[in-house]
Design a protein around this motif. Sequence first.
Motif, PDB file in Angstrom:
ATOM      1  N   ALA A 203      -5.917 -21.731  -2.252  1.00  0.00           N
ATOM      2  CA  ALA A 203      -7.282 -21.270  -1.980  1.00  0.00           C
ATOM      3  C   ALA A 203      -7.946 -20.802  -3.267  1.00  0.00           C
ATOM      4  O   ALA A 203      -7.281 -20.258  -4.151  1.00  0.00           O
ATOM      5  CB  ALA A 203      -7.251 -20.124  -0.979  1.00  0.00           C
ATOM      6  N   VAL A 204      -9.247 -21.025  -3.351  1.00  0.00           N
ATOM      7  CA  VAL A 204     -10.051 -20.539  -4.477  1.00  0.00           C
ATOM      8  C   VAL A 204     -11.144 -19.636  -3.906  1.00  0.00           C
ATOM      9  O   VAL A 204     -11.916 -20.068  -3.042  1.00  0.00           O
ATOM     10  CB  VAL A 204     -10.704 -21.733  -5.221  1.00  0.00           C
ATOM     11  N   PRO A 205     -11.201 -18.360  -4.368  1.00  0.00           N
ATOM     12  CA  PRO A 205     -12.249 -17.482  -3.839  1.00  0.00           C
ATOM     13  C   PRO A 205     -13.627 -17.898  -4.352  1.00  0.00           C
ATOM     14  O   PRO A 205     -13.755 -18.347  -5.492  1.00  0.00           O
ATOM     15  CB  PRO A 205     -11.866 -16.104  -4.373  1.00  0.00           C
ATOM     16  N   LEU A 206     -14.644 -17.760  -3.516  1.00  0.00           N
ATOM     17  CA  LEU A 206     -16.030 -17.986  -3.947  1.00  0.00           C
ATOM     18  C   LEU A 206     -16.646 -16.624  -4.254  1.00  0.00           C
ATOM     19  O   LEU A 206     -15.991 -15.597  -4.106  1.00  0.00           O
ATOM     20  CB  LEU A 206     -16.822 -18.689  -2.847  1.00  0.00           C
ATOM     21  N   ALA A 207     -17.900 -16.628  -4.662  1.00  0.00           N
ATOM     22  CA  ALA A 207     -18.595 -15.360  -4.889  1.00  0.00           C
ATOM     23  C   ALA A 207     -18.681 -14.611  -3.551  1.00  0.00           C
ATOM     24  O   ALA A 207     -18.604 -15.215  -2.482  1.00  0.00           O
ATOM     25  CB  ALA A 207     -19.982 -15.637  -5.441  1.00  0.00           C
ATOM     26  N   SER A 208     -18.846 -13.297  -3.620  1.00  0.00           N
ATOM     27  CA  SER A 208     -18.926 -12.479  -2.402  1.00  0.00           C
ATOM     28  C   SER A 208     -20.387 -12.339  -1.963  1.00  0.00           C
ATOM     29  O   SER A 208     -21.309 -12.654  -2.723  1.00  0.00           O
ATOM     30  CB  SER A 208     -18.344 -11.099  -2.689  1.00  0.00           C
ATOM     31  N   ALA A 209     -20.569 -11.857  -0.750  1.00  0.00           N
ATOM     32  CA  ALA A 209     -21.941 -11.661  -0.244  1.00  0.00           C
ATOM     33  C   ALA A 209     -21.935 -10.574   0.820  1.00  0.00           C
ATOM     34  O   ALA A 209     -20.888 -10.208   1.339  1.00  0.00           O
ATOM     35  CB  ALA A 209     -22.470 -12.963   0.355  1.00  0.00           C
ATOM     36  N   GLN A 210     -23.115 -10.051   1.092  1.00  0.00           N
ATOM     37  CA  GLN A 210     -23.259  -9.114   2.203  1.00  0.00           C
ATOM     38  C   GLN A 210     -24.436  -9.579   3.040  1.00  0.00           C
ATOM     39  O   GLN A 210     -25.430 -10.054   2.483  1.00  0.00           O
ATOM     40  CB  GLN A 210     -23.496  -7.695   1.667  1.00  0.00           C
ATOM     41  N   ASP A 211     -24.328  -9.491   4.343  1.00  0.00           N
ATOM     42  CA  ASP A 211     -25.481  -9.893   5.154  1.00  0.00           C
ATOM     43  C   ASP A 211     -25.961  -8.735   6.003  1.00  0.00           C
ATOM     44  O   ASP A 211     -25.342  -7.672   6.035  1.00  0.00           O
ATOM     45  CB  ASP A 211     -25.188 -11.162   5.970  1.00  0.00           C
ATOM     46  N   HIS A 212     -27.108  -8.914   6.615  1.00  0.00           N
ATOM     47  CA  HIS A 212     -27.694  -7.915   7.510  1.00  0.00           C
ATOM     48  C   HIS A 212     -27.791  -8.561   8.876  1.00  0.00           C
ATOM     49  O   HIS A 212     -28.621  -9.429   9.089  1.00  0.00           O
ATOM     50  CB  HIS A 212     -29.098  -7.530   7.036  1.00  0.00           C
ATOM     51  N   LYS A 213     -26.917  -8.114   9.795  1.00  0.00           N
ATOM     52  CA  LYS A 213     -26.831  -8.781  11.093  1.00  0.00           C
ATOM     53  C   LYS A 213     -27.870  -8.299  12.097  1.00  0.00           C
ATOM     54  O   LYS A 213     -28.261  -9.035  12.983  1.00  0.00           O
ATOM     55  CB  LYS A 213     -25.455  -8.533  11.714  1.00  0.00           C
ATOM     56  N   ARG A 214     -28.309  -7.033  11.937  1.00  0.00           N
ATOM     57  CA  ARG A 214     -29.205  -6.474  12.961  1.00  0.00           C
ATOM     58  C   ARG A 214     -30.649  -6.904  12.700  1.00  0.00           C
ATOM     59  O   ARG A 214     -31.045  -7.095  11.555  1.00  0.00           O
ATOM     60  CB  ARG A 214     -29.140  -4.948  12.954  1.00  0.00           C
ATOM     61  N   VAL A 215     -31.425  -6.948  13.752  1.00  0.00           N
ATOM     62  CA  VAL A 215     -32.797  -7.449  13.651  1.00  0.00           C
ATOM     63  C   VAL A 215     -33.740  -6.430  12.990  1.00  0.00           C
ATOM     64  O   VAL A 215     -34.750  -6.797  12.398  1.00  0.00           O
ATOM     65  CB  VAL A 215     -33.329  -7.883  15.041  1.00  0.00           C
ATOM     66  N   GLY A 216     -33.392  -5.118  13.096  1.00  0.00           N
ATOM     67  CA  GLY A 216     -34.340  -4.092  12.667  1.00  0.00           C
ATOM     68  C   GLY A 216     -33.992  -3.472  11.333  1.00  0.00           C
ATOM     69  O   GLY A 216     -32.837  -3.487  10.890  1.00  0.00           O
ATOM     70  N   GLU A 217     -35.021  -2.892  10.709  1.00  0.00           N
ATOM     71  CA  GLU A 217     -34.816  -2.244   9.415  1.00  0.00           C
ATOM     72  C   GLU A 217     -33.840  -1.084   9.529  1.00  0.00           C
ATOM     73  O   GLU A 217     -33.738  -0.458  10.577  1.00  0.00           O
ATOM     74  CB  GLU A 217     -36.172  -1.811   8.849  1.00  0.00           C
ATOM     75  N   GLY A 218     -33.101  -0.840   8.430  1.00  0.00           N
ATOM     76  CA  GLY A 218     -32.071   0.187   8.451  1.00  0.00           C
ATOM     77  C   GLY A 218     -30.869  -0.246   9.280  1.00  0.00           C
ATOM     78  O   GLY A 218     -30.083   0.586   9.728  1.00  0.00           O
ATOM     79  N   ASP A 219     -30.723  -1.557   9.505  1.00  0.00           N
ATOM     80  CA  ASP A 219     -29.614  -2.110  10.293  1.00  0.00           C
ATOM     81  C   ASP A 219     -29.577  -1.515  11.694  1.00  0.00           C
ATOM     82  O   ASP A 219     -28.574  -0.947  12.133  1.00  0.00           O
ATOM     83  CB  ASP A 219     -28.262  -1.908   9.563  1.00  0.00           C
ATOM     84  N   ALA A 229     -29.349 -11.789   3.210  1.00  0.00           N
ATOM     85  CA  ALA A 229     -28.056 -11.621   2.535  1.00  0.00           C
ATOM     86  C   ALA A 229     -28.281 -11.531   1.042  1.00  0.00           C
ATOM     87  O   ALA A 229     -29.360 -11.899   0.546  1.00  0.00           O
ATOM     88  CB  ALA A 229     -27.139 -12.809   2.840  1.00  0.00           C
ATOM     89  N   TYR A 230     -27.264 -11.013   0.352  1.00  0.00           N
ATOM     90  CA  TYR A 230     -27.336 -11.012  -1.108  1.00  0.00           C
ATOM     91  C   TYR A 230     -25.944 -11.211  -1.677  1.00  0.00           C
ATOM     92  O   TYR A 230     -24.932 -10.989  -1.001  1.00  0.00           O
ATOM     93  CB  TYR A 230     -27.992  -9.741  -1.654  1.00  0.00           C
ATOM     94  N   SER A 231     -25.912 -11.679  -2.908  1.00  0.00           N
ATOM     95  CA  SER A 231     -24.646 -11.934  -3.607  1.00  0.00           C
ATOM     96  C   SER A 231     -24.854 -11.583  -5.077  1.00  0.00           C
ATOM     97  O   SER A 231     -25.923 -11.878  -5.610  1.00  0.00           O
ATOM     98  CB  SER A 231     -24.280 -13.421  -3.476  1.00  0.00           C
ATOM     99  N   PRO A 232     -23.902 -10.960  -5.789  1.00  0.00           N
ATOM    100  CA  PRO A 232     -22.609 -10.535  -5.271  1.00  0.00           C
ATOM    101  C   PRO A 232     -22.719  -9.271  -4.428  1.00  0.00           C
ATOM    102  O   PRO A 232     -23.719  -8.574  -4.476  1.00  0.00           O
ATOM    103  CB  PRO A 232     -21.817 -10.252  -6.554  1.00  0.00           C
ATOM    104  N   ALA A 233     -21.633  -8.995  -3.652  1.00  0.00           N
ATOM    105  CA  ALA A 233     -21.539  -7.756  -2.878  1.00  0.00           C
ATOM    106  C   ALA A 233     -20.866  -6.727  -3.772  1.00  0.00           C
ATOM    107  O   ALA A 233     -19.730  -6.925  -4.172  1.00  0.00           O
ATOM    108  CB  ALA A 233     -20.697  -7.986  -1.633  1.00  0.00           C
ATOM    109  N   PRO A 234     -21.573  -5.634  -4.096  1.00  0.00           N
ATOM    110  CA  PRO A 234     -20.990  -4.651  -5.022  1.00  0.00           C
ATOM    111  C   PRO A 234     -19.640  -4.096  -4.556  1.00  0.00           C
ATOM    112  O   PRO A 234     -18.812  -3.730  -5.386  1.00  0.00           O
ATOM    113  CB  PRO A 234     -22.035  -3.536  -5.075  1.00  0.00           C
ATOM    114  N   VAL A 235     -19.376  -4.040  -3.236  1.00  0.00           N
ATOM    115  CA  VAL A 235     -18.090  -3.485  -2.773  1.00  0.00           C
ATOM    116  C   VAL A 235     -16.907  -4.409  -3.091  1.00  0.00           C
ATOM    117  O   VAL A 235     -15.771  -3.976  -3.052  1.00  0.00           O
ATOM    118  CB  VAL A 235     -18.027  -3.177  -1.262  1.00  0.00           C
ATOM    119  N   ILE A 236     -17.187  -5.687  -3.373  1.00  0.00           N
ATOM    120  CA  ILE A 236     -16.081  -6.605  -3.673  1.00  0.00           C
ATOM    121  C   ILE A 236     -15.884  -6.658  -5.187  1.00  0.00           C
ATOM    122  O   ILE A 236     -16.417  -7.536  -5.883  1.00  0.00           O
ATOM    123  CB  ILE A 236     -16.340  -8.023  -3.106  1.00  0.00           C
ATOM    124  N   SER A 237     -15.119  -5.736  -5.702  1.00  0.00           N
ATOM    125  CA  SER A 237     -14.781  -5.703  -7.126  1.00  0.00           C
ATOM    126  C   SER A 237     -13.726  -6.782  -7.396  1.00  0.00           C
ATOM    127  O   SER A 237     -13.225  -7.414  -6.457  1.00  0.00           O
ATOM    128  CB  SER A 237     -14.209  -4.333  -7.475  1.00  0.00           C
TER     129      SER A 237
END
Length: 427
Positions: A203-219, A229-237
Motif C-alpha cells: 500500500a502507498v499512502p495518499l495525502a490526508s484530508a478532512q471533510d465536513h459531513k453535517r449540512v449546517g455551519e459549525g458541523d 473538504a480540505y487537504s492536508p489534514a493537520p491532525v495527520i502528522s
Amino acid sequence: MNVLIIGSGGREHALAWAISSSPLLGELFCAPGNAGIAEVATCVDMGVNDFDAIIQFCGEKSIDFVVVGPEDPLVNGLVDRLDAEGIKSFGPTAAAAQLEGSKGFTKDLCADYDIPTAAYGRFASADEAKAYVELHGAPIVIKADGLAAGKGVIMAETEAEAEAAIDEIFGGKFGGAGAEIVIEEWLEGEEASFFALCDGVNAVPLASAQDHKRVGEGDTGLNTGGMGAYSPAPVISISMTFAVMDRIVKPTLAAMAEKGMPFKGVLFVGLMITRSGPQLIEFNVRFGDPECQVLMARLMSDLLPALVACHDGTIDQIDLEWNDDAALAVVMAAKGYPEAYEKGSEIKNLSEAGAAEGIEIFHAGTKRDGNKITAIGGRVLAVTALGRTVSKAQARAYQAVDAIDWPQGFSRRDIGYRAVAREKKSA
Ligand code: AMP
Ligand code: GLY
C-alpha cells in the motif's frame, strides 16, 4: 490506453480531470458522467449497475482499463465481472468490498487481527440489541450493517434514542441494509480521512484530508455525503501516517489476503484521532467525495499508472508527488438538501468563476441543456481552490462560490474552520 470511468459525481469529475492529462491516455469515457465531466471525457448513457451494458461497451470501444468510482457497483461485483472478461480495472472485488458493504464483517476482522476500533456488538434481534444498550449505557452509536448511503448511523445521546433507533432499523427504515445492527462505543476525538492505494499486498499512502459531513455551519444539522473538504489534514502528522499504516492499513491488507480476498483499489480509512491514538471508524472501498477533489487538486504525479499498478500488483514501484499548497473544496448543493430539493434550476457564470487562478470547479449533479447548465442533483458543484495555506485556499474558494450565479443553491460558509483557526493560532 482507453479508459472508462464509472460514476457521475464530483469525485468522478476529479478523477476524469486528473486522468485526462495522462500521457498514457488514449480515449476517455465516463458512464453516466455529468456536464463537467463532458468537458474532459465522452459521456455514455449507462447506469453504474448495468454490468451487461458496461461489458459490451468495453468490447466495442476497446477499453483497456475501467476506474470504478462509487461503492455500489463494487459491492455488487462489477470488478468480478470485468475480471471474468479479462478487462483490467481499479477497485476491489465484491468479497473485498465487504470492508465497506458490511460493518459487521469489518468489526469482526478488527477483533480477529487486533486493529484498533471502538468496542462493539452485532445483533440480529431488537431484544438482544436493547440488552446491550442497557448494559453499556448512553451515549452510544447504533449502525445499520449494510450500505445506507451514509445515513445508517445514529449517534444516540440517551438510551431512549438508542432504543428508538434500534426499532427503526429493524422496522425496515434502511431495507435489507438494516437486517443486522452493529452497536459501538462512542469515540471522542478529531476525525480525519486517510487514503491508501493498495495492490492486494502493498500500500502507498495518499495525502490526508478532512471533510465536513453535517449540512449546517459549525458541523451541526443532518449528515450529508460531505459539504466540503480540505487537504492536508493537520491532525495527520508524518508519525500519525506511519501509525495508521502500521496499525490499520497493513494488518487489514494482510488479513484480507489471508482470507483469500486480497484488497485492491483505494482503501479509505475513516479515523478518529483519540487520546490513545488512531481508531478506525469505518472503511470505505473507494475515494471520498469531496475528499477526492482536494486530493486530485494537489496530486502532481500521473494518476493513471498509479491506478493501474493497484491492479497489476506493482504499487510498491509508484512514488507520488504532492503540491505543498493546501486545497479546499466547498460543496454547493440545491436548497433543501439532504432532504427534498428541486431540480432543473439554471446555474450561471460558471466559466467566469472557474477561470480565476487556482480554481477548479468539479461538477456533481449537473446537466447541459444547449448552452445552459442546470442542477439535477442534491450536491451539485465542488468549488476547489489551491492556496499557500488553508486560509488562502478558503478565501479563494469562497470568492469563486460568490461569483457563481445560482440562487437555488447554498453552501456552508465555514469549510476548513478548524484548520484556519489552527493557522491563526500558530501565526
Ligand atoms: P460511518 O458511516 O460509520 O462513517 O459513520 C458516520 C459518522 O458517524 C462518522 O463520520 C462519525 O462522525 C460518526 N461515528 C460513527 N461511528 C462513531 C463512533 N464509534 N464514535 C463516534 N462517532 C462515530
Ligand atoms: N465524504 C465522505 C464520503 O465520501 O464517504
